[in-house]
Design an enzyme around this catalytic site. Structure first.
Site, mmCIF file in Angstrom:
data_model
loop_
_atom_site.group_PDB
_atom_site.id
_atom_site.type_symbol
_atom_site.label_atom_id
_atom_site.label_comp_id
_atom_site.label_asym_id
_atom_site.label_seq_id
_atom_site.Cartn_x
_atom_site.Cartn_y
_atom_site.Cartn_z
ATOM 1 N N ASP A 7 -38.194 -6.988 62.444
ATOM 2 C CA ASP A 7 -38.278 -6.192 60.998
ATOM 3 C C ASP A 7 -38.853 -4.988 61.468
ATOM 4 O OD1 ASP A 7 -38.679 -6.097 58.199
ATOM 5 O OD2 ASP A 7 -40.790 -7.033 58.383
ATOM 6 N N GLU A 68 -32.929 -6.296 60.647
ATOM 7 C CA GLU A 68 -32.857 -6.229 59.309
ATOM 8 C C GLU A 68 -32.183 -4.994 58.824
ATOM 9 O OE1 GLU A 68 -36.013 -5.463 55.610
ATOM 10 O OE2 GLU A 68 -35.972 -7.412 56.340
ATOM 11 N N ASP A 141 -44.788 -8.919 58.128
ATOM 12 C CA ASP A 141 -43.622 -8.606 59.182
ATOM 13 C C ASP A 141 -43.352 -9.417 60.264
ATOM 14 O OD1 ASP A 141 -44.111 -5.287 58.382
ATOM 15 O OD2 ASP A 141 -46.064 -6.266 58.393
#
Length: 209
Positions: A7, A68, A141
């Protein structure tokens, strides 16, 4: 398959390694969050992130990296930092010869929770349940990184089947076009020969007369 989910972010970058078993079984190998001080210049922060990623890969040896995909947000500065961090991650993986897959936030949410509009709390709860963790990974996260890894493990087989089907369809289309082109050439060649044969017969008939 062992997947490193990332992330991306400059202030906090979530890293989560998940192993995929038979069916939809998943197992958490490691999870961490890399933090870089806001008072450092961007280049130094990216370097720290790259070093942390290298160390994490050396330690856990993933087969693929899932990142991501960055989407436009209202805060342009945040988007830029996230995109820069994601680029560093992709570059580091490529240098190791690791494939990199990008997943949108809605893809990750849908894979883990069943809804592409789930919030971060719902994602964290499902990640904790799916991985049978004793406690919910924090900050968000960390949970998001694990969710990315799970998403890739579950979606990769489908992506592979789709890619294989697309490749097969493309090959069939090429073969079909080649057969059509061959048939057109044969018709064209046949059409040019016919007048020649007719002219030859006319010449022969005139000579005999």
């Amino acid at each position: 398959m062992r997947v490193l989910g990332v992330d991306p972010g400059l202030t906090r970058c979530g890293l989560g390694v998940v192993d995929g078993g038979s069916g939809r079984a998943v197992h958490c190998v490691a999870v961490d969050v890399v933090r870089t001080p806001a008072d450092l210049d961007v280049a130094s922060r990216l370097l720290r992130l790259a070093d942390a990623l290298e160390e994490f890969c050396d330690r856990h040896r993933p087969d693929v990296v899932a990142v991501e995909r960055v989407f436009t947000q209202h805060n342009v500065r945040t988007v830029m930092g996230t995109a820069q961090a994601g680029g560093v991650v992709a570059l580091g993986a490529a240098r190791r010869g690791l494939p990199v897959a990008f997943h949108t936030p809605s893809e990750v949410k849908a894979a883990v929770t069943g809804s592409g509009r789930a919030d971060k709390t719902q994602v964290a709860v499902m990640v904790t349940r799916l991985l049978r963790l004793a406690e919910t990974p924090r900050p968000a996260d960390a949970a998001d990184a694990l969710a990315l890894a799970i998403c890739h493990l579950w979606r990769a087989p489908m992506r592979d089947r789709l890619a294989e089907a697309e490749a097969t369809a493309a090959a069939l289309a090429r073969n079909h076009r080649a057969r059509l082109a061959s048939a057109r050439r044969a018709r064209t060649a046949g059409g040019t020969r016919a007048p020649v044969r007719g002219a030859r017969r006319s010449v022969e008939g005139g000579a005999s007369g």
